[in-house]
Design a protein around this motif. Structure first.
Motif, short mmCIF file in Angstrom:
data_model
loop_
_atom_site.label_atom_id
_atom_site.label_comp_id
_atom_site.label_asym_id
_atom_site.label_seq_id
_atom_site.Cartn_x
_atom_site.Cartn_y
_atom_site.Cartn_z
N ALA A 1 0.62 -1.44 -0.11
CA ALA A 1 0.28 0.24 0.33
C ALA A 1 0.57 1.17 -0.12
CB ALA A 1 -0.93 0.05 1.44
N VAL A 2 1.93 1.20 1.04
CA VAL A 2 2.74 2.15 0.78
C VAL A 2 3.73 2.90 -0.49
CG1 VAL A 2 5.27 3.47 1.75
CG2 VAL A 2 3.45 1.38 2.98
N VAL B 1 -11.10 4.47 11.68
CA VAL B 1 -11.70 3.33 12.79
C VAL B 1 -11.98 2.25 11.60
CG1 VAL B 1 -14.14 3.36 14.17
CG2 VAL B 1 -12.68 5.51 13.49
N GLY B 2 -12.17 0.84 13.28
CA GLY B 2 -12.01 -0.57 12.72
C GLY B 2 -12.31 -1.04 13.27
N ASP C 1 -5.91 3.98 3.74
CA ASP C 1 -7.11 4.66 4.53
C ASP C 1 -5.70 4.88 5.58
OD1 ASP C 1 -9.33 3.76 2.76
OD2 ASP C 1 -10.01 2.57 4.72
N LEU C 2 -5.15 4.12 5.88
CA LEU C 2 -4.44 4.89 7.22
C LEU C 2 -2.94 5.29 6.33
CD1 LEU C 2 -3.21 4.61 10.41
CD2 LEU C 2 -2.16 2.44 9.46
N TYR C 3 -2.27 5.04 5.20
CA TYR C 3 -0.94 5.65 5.25
C TYR C 3 -1.51 7.34 4.00
CZ TYR C 3 1.92 1.86 6.22
OH TYR C 3 1.85 0.70 7.53
N LEU C 4 -2.74 6.76 3.80
CA LEU C 4 -3.02 8.91 2.97
C LEU C 4 -2.77 9.56 3.54
CD1 LEU C 4 -6.16 7.09 0.45
CD2 LEU C 4 -3.84 8.95 0.06
N SER C 5 -2.87 9.09 5.20
CA SER C 5 -2.74 10.74 6.10
C SER C 5 -1.55 10.77 6.72
CB SER C 5 -3.71 10.16 7.75
OG SER C 5 -3.33 8.52 7.67
N PHE C 6 -0.51 9.86 6.40
CA PHE C 6 0.40 10.46 6.86
C PHE C 6 1.53 11.57 6.36
CE2 PHE C 6 3.23 6.46 9.03
CZ PHE C 6 1.72 5.83 9.91
N PRO C 7 2.04 12.82 7.02
CA PRO C 7 2.28 14.00 6.24
C PRO C 7 4.09 13.92 6.21
CG PRO C 7 2.77 13.85 9.07
CD PRO C 7 1.70 13.27 8.17
#
Length: 286
Positions: free
Chosen positions: A27-28, A215-216, A278-284
């Motif tokens: 995903a990354v 959220v999961g 969905d998690l990694y899209l949020s990383f600045p």
């Protein structure tokens, strides 16, 4: 997503990501990020420089997603990366604050079960008298026993659950057995925590820089999908001031959502059904 994620290498094939994190690594890379590999076994042996020898120099700021580390191992990892001019996005004090209950408890005291703790050397359980003094602030009723990070819930009656905190003989027996079973893996000391009854399973909320990004379900109950409100927890998360954490939430029998556990997001498990992107899209970037 031009960001670098440190992941654990496969012990049998050190140029590849550990199989447990393969889906996240894919995903990354699909999002344009990159992966650098660290040797988790070397970190546990105290060989931090060897653990990061495959990490390119001058990477700038990186995030870790891998197996759990002790606070000392994380600090050693950070120092070894500093020598390569690579900076961890989460500093050692931030990691320990989120990873160990004494670091986050006071911030969340109003929304999590009452708890007390006692630092211990592995293999040295406290006396019954010392435990009696320790648990005086707790309400009467059942409690669970854990260390600063983990419980032994799979040995529930033997090393985790005490039906009545005032039964100090039973409490001492459970604590002693817990300390014995944890052995050298005991982290920090013991925690005695008020036991609450929950309904519908736990939810895991992932927070990056104070914002809920995913959220999961909890990894232990991937077939349950409770949907908690994140707004009541957000002020506590922001007050804690840690960059990347998880909050495990569950609904008490009276309908109130409670914080069951806090974790550093770098070492919290992602449920099999969750979408890593969905998690990694949020990383600045920084």
């Amino acid at each position: 997503m031009p960001v670098t994620i440190l992941m654990c290498a496969d012990p049998l094939s050190p140029r590849r990501v550990d199989e447990h994190f393969t889906r996240e690594a894919e995903a990354v890379r699909a999002l344009g990020g990159s992966i650098a590999l660290v040797d988790h076994d070397a970190l546990q042996r105290g060989e931090a420089a060897m653990a990061v020898h495959r990490v390119p120099r001058d990477l700038g700021t990186v995030w870790y997603r891998g197996w759990m580390l002790t606070a000392a191992e994380y600090a050693a990892l950070t120092s070894a990366l500093d020598a390569r001019r690579v900076t961890m996005a989460v500093p050692p004090d931030g990691y320990q604050k989120a990873h160990e209950l004494p670091g986050w408890y006071e911030t969340f005291a109003g929304v999590t079960p009452a708890s007390v703790w006692l630092p211990l050397i592995p293999g040295t359980p406290p006396s019954e008298k010392r435990l009696t003094q320790l648990v005086r602030p707790l309400p009467k009723g059942p409690v669970i026993v854990k260390d600063y990070v983990k419980s032994r819930k799979h040995e529930w009656d033997e090393a985790c659950f005490v039906p009545d905190v005032t039964d100090t003989e039973r409490l001492h027996a459970v604590v002693s057995r817990f300390v014995e079973l944890q052995g050298d893996s005991l982290t920090g000391g013991i925690v005695i925590r008020e036991y609450e009854t929950y309904e519908g399973g736990e939810a895991r909320v992932w927070w990056v820089d104070g914002e809920p990004v995913l959220v999961g379900p909890h990894p232990d109950t991937p077939d349950r999908h409770p949907r908690p409100r994140t707004e009541p927890t957000a002020p506590c998360v922001r007050a804690l001031g840690c960059r990347f954490i998880t909050t495990d939430l569950a609904r008490r029998a009276d309908g109130t959502w409670r914080v069951v556990e806090i974790g550093d997001g770098q070492v919290s498990d992602l449920p099999a059904g969750a979408e890593p992107a969905d998690l990694y899209l949020s990383f600045p970037i920084r």
